[in-house]
Design a protein around this motif. Structure first.
Motif, PDB file in Angstrom:
ATOM      1  N   ILE A  21      30.201  51.458  37.760  1.00 30.74           N
ATOM      2  CA  ILE A  21      30.439  50.198  38.535  1.00 30.74           C
ATOM      3  C   ILE A  21      31.586  49.464  37.543  1.00 30.74           C
ATOM      4  CG2 ILE A  21      29.503  48.077  39.009  1.00 30.74           C
ATOM      5  CD1 ILE A  21      26.965  49.286  39.757  1.00 30.74           C
ATOM      6  N   GLY A  22      32.749  48.977  38.169  1.00 31.30           N
ATOM      7  CA  GLY A  22      33.546  48.226  37.531  1.00 31.30           C
ATOM      8  C   GLY A  22      34.353  47.544  38.437  1.00 31.30           C
ATOM      9  N   THR A  23      35.550  47.118  37.968  1.00 28.30           N
ATOM     10  CA  THR A  23      36.523  46.229  38.798  1.00 28.30           C
ATOM     11  C   THR A  23      37.965  47.066  38.973  1.00 28.30           C
ATOM     12  OG1 THR A  23      37.464  45.433  36.624  1.00 28.30           O
ATOM     13  CG2 THR A  23      35.681  44.190  37.612  1.00 28.30           C
ATOM     14  N   SER A  24      38.518  46.826  39.781  1.00 29.87           N
ATOM     15  CA  SER A  24      39.859  47.103  39.896  1.00 29.87           C
ATOM     16  C   SER A  24      41.012  46.482  39.123  1.00 29.87           C
ATOM     17  CB  SER A  24      40.208  47.057  41.629  1.00 29.87           C
ATOM     18  OG  SER A  24      41.528  47.727  42.065  1.00 29.87           O
ATOM     19  N   GLY A  25      41.142  47.182  38.258  1.00 33.85           N
ATOM     20  CA  GLY A  25      42.351  46.552  37.500  1.00 33.85           C
ATOM     21  C   GLY A  25      41.404  45.637  36.409  1.00 33.85           C
ATOM     22  N   TRP A  26      42.309  44.929  35.499  1.00 32.52           N
ATOM     23  CA  TRP A  26      41.564  43.878  34.513  1.00 32.52           C
ATOM     24  C   TRP A  26      42.722  42.883  34.049  1.00 32.52           C
ATOM     25  CZ3 TRP A  26      42.749  48.912  33.247  1.00 32.52           C
ATOM     26  CH2 TRP A  26      43.685  49.305  32.319  1.00 32.52           C
ATOM     27  N   VAL A  27      43.829  43.209  34.200  1.00 34.83           N
ATOM     28  CA  VAL A  27      44.924  42.070  33.602  1.00 34.83           C
ATOM     29  C   VAL A  27      45.023  41.117  34.825  1.00 34.83           C
ATOM     30  CG1 VAL A  27      47.104  41.911  32.928  1.00 34.83           C
ATOM     31  CG2 VAL A  27      45.873  44.008  32.485  1.00 34.83           C
ATOM     32  N   TYR A  28      44.165  40.021  34.679  1.00 34.78           N
ATOM     33  CA  TYR A  28      44.206  39.165  35.612  1.00 34.78           C
ATOM     34  C   TYR A  28      44.443  37.579  35.096  1.00 34.78           C
ATOM     35  CZ  TYR A  28      42.992  42.414  39.114  1.00 34.78           C
ATOM     36  OH  TYR A  28      43.114  43.582  39.780  1.00 34.78           O
ATOM     37  N   PRO A  29      45.500  36.833  35.094  1.00 26.90           N
ATOM     38  CA  PRO A  29      45.645  35.498  33.984  1.00 26.90           C
ATOM     39  C   PRO A  29      44.488  34.619  34.617  1.00 26.90           C
ATOM     40  CG  PRO A  29      47.920  36.300  34.820  1.00 26.90           C
ATOM     41  CD  PRO A  29      46.987  37.042  35.420  1.00 26.90           C
ATOM     42  N   ASP A  83      26.958  61.455  42.615  1.00 31.22           N
ATOM     43  CA  ASP A  83      27.585  60.638  41.743  1.00 31.22           C
ATOM     44  C   ASP A  83      28.452  59.349  42.559  1.00 31.22           C
ATOM     45  OD1 ASP A  83      26.841  61.859  39.461  1.00 31.22           O
ATOM     46  OD2 ASP A  83      28.896  63.012  39.242  1.00 31.22           O
ATOM     47  N   ALA A  84      28.165  58.246  42.152  1.00 32.99           N
ATOM     48  CA  ALA A  84      28.664  57.063  42.672  1.00 32.99           C
ATOM     49  C   ALA A  84      29.615  56.208  41.931  1.00 32.99           C
ATOM     50  CB  ALA A  84      27.504  56.514  43.366  1.00 32.99           C
ATOM     51  N   TYR A  85      30.800  55.821  42.394  1.00 40.24           N
ATOM     52  CA  TYR A  85      31.611  54.967  41.890  1.00 40.24           C
ATOM     53  C   TYR A  85      31.816  53.570  42.567  1.00 40.24           C
ATOM     54  CZ  TYR A  85      32.925  59.227  39.381  1.00 40.24           C
ATOM     55  OH  TYR A  85      32.843  60.410  38.741  1.00 40.24           O
ATOM     56  N   ALA A  86      31.572  52.525  42.250  1.00 40.68           N
ATOM     57  CA  ALA A  86      31.914  51.363  42.706  1.00 40.68           C
ATOM     58  C   ALA A  86      32.812  50.306  42.055  1.00 40.68           C
ATOM     59  CB  ALA A  86      30.578  50.652  43.344  1.00 40.68           C
ATOM     60  N   TYR A  87      33.761  49.849  42.575  1.00 45.20           N
ATOM     61  CA  TYR A  87      34.782  48.896  42.005  1.00 45.20           C
ATOM     62  C   TYR A  87      34.890  47.644  42.977  1.00 45.20           C
ATOM     63  CZ  TYR A  87      35.704  53.158  39.468  1.00 45.20           C
ATOM     64  OH  TYR A  87      35.450  54.219  38.671  1.00 45.20           O
ATOM     65  N   PHE A  88      34.817  46.559  42.465  1.00 43.89           N
ATOM     66  CA  PHE A  88      35.069  45.241  42.912  1.00 43.89           C
ATOM     67  C   PHE A  88      36.515  44.619  43.064  1.00 43.89           C
ATOM     68  CE2 PHE A  88      30.686  45.282  42.430  1.00 43.89           C
ATOM     69  CZ  PHE A  88      30.154  44.295  43.594  1.00 43.89           C
ATOM     70  N   ASP A  89      37.189  44.693  44.157  1.00 43.32           N
ATOM     71  CA  ASP A  89      38.631  44.153  44.177  1.00 43.32           C
ATOM     72  C   ASP A  89      38.873  42.700  44.653  1.00 43.32           C
ATOM     73  OD1 ASP A  89      41.574  44.672  44.002  1.00 43.32           O
ATOM     74  OD2 ASP A  89      41.294  45.182  46.065  1.00 43.32           O
ATOM     75  N   ASN A  90      37.510  41.842  44.648  1.00 42.04           N
ATOM     76  CA  ASN A  90      37.814  40.423  45.087  1.00 42.04           C
ATOM     77  C   ASN A  90      38.094  39.726  43.753  1.00 42.04           C
ATOM     78  OD1 ASN A  90      35.233  41.358  43.891  1.00 42.04           O
ATOM     79  ND2 ASN A  90      34.131  39.632  45.034  1.00 42.04           N
ATOM     80  N   ASP A  91      39.409  39.750  43.335  1.00 45.08           N
ATOM     81  CA  ASP A  91      39.839  39.233  41.845  1.00 45.08           C
ATOM     82  C   ASP A  91      40.329  37.787  42.002  1.00 45.08           C
ATOM     83  OD1 ASP A  91      42.746  39.794  41.895  1.00 45.08           O
ATOM     84  OD2 ASP A  91      41.953  41.565  42.697  1.00 45.08           O
ATOM     85  N   ALA A  92      40.526  37.486  43.117  1.00 42.56           N
ATOM     86  CA  ALA A  92      41.581  36.366  43.498  1.00 42.56           C
ATOM     87  C   ALA A  92      41.073  34.816  42.786  1.00 42.56           C
ATOM     88  CB  ALA A  92      42.080  36.017  44.792  1.00 42.56           C
ATOM     89  N   LYS A  93      39.787  34.897  43.107  1.00 41.08           N
ATOM     90  CA  LYS A  93      39.106  33.861  42.752  1.00 41.08           C
ATOM     91  C   LYS A  93      37.941  34.038  41.485  1.00 41.08           C
ATOM     92  CE  LYS A  93      39.959  30.766  46.630  1.00 41.08           C
ATOM     93  NZ  LYS A  93      39.029  29.891  47.731  1.00 41.08           N
ATOM     94  N   VAL A  94      38.351  35.194  40.607  1.00 36.21           N
ATOM     95  CA  VAL A  94      37.665  35.555  39.629  1.00 36.21           C
ATOM     96  C   VAL A  94      36.211  35.717  39.921  1.00 36.21           C
ATOM     97  CG1 VAL A  94      37.191  35.201  37.204  1.00 36.21           C
ATOM     98  CG2 VAL A  94      39.022  33.902  38.342  1.00 36.21           C
ATOM     99  N   LYS A  95      35.876  36.552  41.103  1.00 37.27           N
ATOM    100  CA  LYS A  95      34.418  36.850  41.598  1.00 37.27           C
ATOM    101  C   LYS A  95      34.155  38.411  41.100  1.00 37.27           C
ATOM    102  CE  LYS A  95      33.819  33.263  44.048  1.00 37.27           C
ATOM    103  NZ  LYS A  95      32.637  32.398  43.581  1.00 37.27           N
ATOM    104  N   ALA A  96      35.348  39.352  41.039  1.00 36.58           N
ATOM    105  CA  ALA A  96      35.090  40.773  40.684  1.00 36.58           C
ATOM    106  C   ALA A  96      34.140  40.927  39.510  1.00 36.58           C
ATOM    107  CB  ALA A  96      36.538  41.391  40.741  1.00 36.58           C
ATOM    108  N   PRO A  97      34.504  40.434  38.167  1.00 40.14           N
ATOM    109  CA  PRO A  97      33.645  40.911  37.133  1.00 40.14           C
ATOM    110  C   PRO A  97      32.237  40.427  37.055  1.00 40.14           C
ATOM    111  CG  PRO A  97      35.261  39.138  36.581  1.00 40.14           C
ATOM    112  CD  PRO A  97      35.713  39.641  37.821  1.00 40.14           C
ATOM    113  N   GLY A  98      32.020  39.185  37.594  1.00 47.95           N
ATOM    114  CA  GLY A  98      30.629  38.793  37.852  1.00 47.95           C
ATOM    115  C   GLY A  98      29.835  39.690  38.797  1.00 47.95           C
ATOM    116  N   ASP A  99      30.491  40.008  39.962  1.00 42.48           N
ATOM    117  CA  ASP A  99      29.705  40.802  40.789  1.00 42.48           C
ATOM    118  C   ASP A  99      29.530  42.039  40.336  1.00 42.48           C
ATOM    119  OD1 ASP A  99      29.767  38.595  42.733  1.00 42.48           O
ATOM    120  OD2 ASP A  99      31.484  39.443  43.961  1.00 42.48           O
ATOM    121  N   ALA A 100      30.512  42.705  39.482  1.00 43.03           N
ATOM    122  CA  ALA A 100      30.244  44.057  39.008  1.00 43.03           C
ATOM    123  C   ALA A 100      29.163  43.982  38.145  1.00 43.03           C
ATOM    124  CB  ALA A 100      31.496  44.416  38.518  1.00 43.03           C
TER     125      ALA A 100
END
Length: 274
Positions: free
Chosen positions: A7-15, A246-263
């Motif tokens: 489980i993770g996020t789609s990308g990580w470089v977000y100001p 095996d399962a992979y899940a990535y959160f791409d809802n990054d616009a309002k900083v939701k992705a890392p917390g949801d992951a």
């Protein structure tokens, strides 16, 4: 044996993440290191926009824990500009750009199709036949790169490992059952894309792994996931792994900083620890 969950996020470089998810004052070069202490995988999406460099892939490998895994998004030049046609050289360049420098941390390759590309079984068959299924085959393909990668190519692998490929589709024509037959025939994973009803929602396992992209529950790239929604996704992932997938899940809802917390919340529901 039960499958493994990543489980993770789609990308990580977000100001916008800085000072909200990333601690204030954290050096930008340490952001991946910080994220990788909270989740056990990440989807590299910079590779979609441009060919990266071997030195970048090497650095990402070094900045993450031993058991970390990267999914790598294939280039839009292949999927959106060439639209999967005449892509022998672009594929060689993509694999020569440094992907194999991730070594044992290289996970599935993601190929995202544009919403204007309709289902064409012959086109998919031809494209899937070009995809390397091992790191050794990928290294051989990388060796056929063109002059654009001269002096900056990575064409070796440290070991022969299997490669997984997943396809994300966005055109309604892919609801045709024949599409699933093509995926299964080639062992390609179908991306289960939760995209606020913007694109077709297809929930099928077509390979020995499942791949989920969570783009936003009600608003694309923006909305977060409720506790109930995360419980439901945890149930799906658990069900697949109980079947040995095996399962992979990535959160791409990054616009309002939701992705890392949801992951992190989803990982907690699955009792993942690292």
């Amino acid at each position: 044996m039960a499958g493994r969950v990543r489980i993770g996020t789609s990308g990580w470089v977000y100001p916008p993440w800085r000072g909200r998810f990333y601690p204030t004052g954290l050096a930008h070069r340490r952001e991946l290191e910080y994220l990788s202490s909270k989740v056990n995988s990440v989807e590299i999406n910079g590779s979609f926009y441009a060919l990266q460099r071997p030195s970048s892939y090497q650095a990402w490998h070094e900045q993450t824990p031993d058991d970390f895994v990267f999914a790598v998004k294939g280039g839009r030049f292949i999927t959106h500009m060439k639209r999967l046609r005449d892509v022998d050289a672009p594929l060689a360049n993509f694999f020569a750009s440094g992907v194999l420098a991730l070594g044992e941390k290289l996970g599935p390759l993601l190929w995202q199709l544009p919403p204007t590309l309709a289902f064409d079984a012959d086109l998919l068959d031809a494209f899937f036949d070009l995809l390397p299924r091992t790191t050794t085959a990928a290294a051989e393909l990388a060796g056929r790169h063109d002059e654009r990668l001269e002096g900056r190519a990575w064409t070796v692998t440290d070991a022969d490992r299997p490669l997984r490929h997943a396809l994300e589709v966005r055109h309604q024509s892919f609801t045709d059952p024949a599409f699933l037959d093509v995926l299964r025939a080639h062992g390609i994973g179908l991306v289960v894309a939760d995209a606020a009803a913007e694109w077709p929602y297809l929930e099928h396992v077509t390979a020995d792994f499942a791949y989920v992209r969570l783009h936003g529950s009600t608003e694309l790239y923006t909305s977060g996931y409720t506790g109930e929604a995360l419980d439901e996704w945890a149930g799906r992932l658990r069900g697949w792994t109980e079947q040995g997938v095996d399962a992979y899940a990535y959160f791409d809802n990054d616009a309002k900083v939701k992705a890392p917390g949801d992951a992190i919340s989803l990982a907690n529901r699955l009792d993942l620890a690292w």
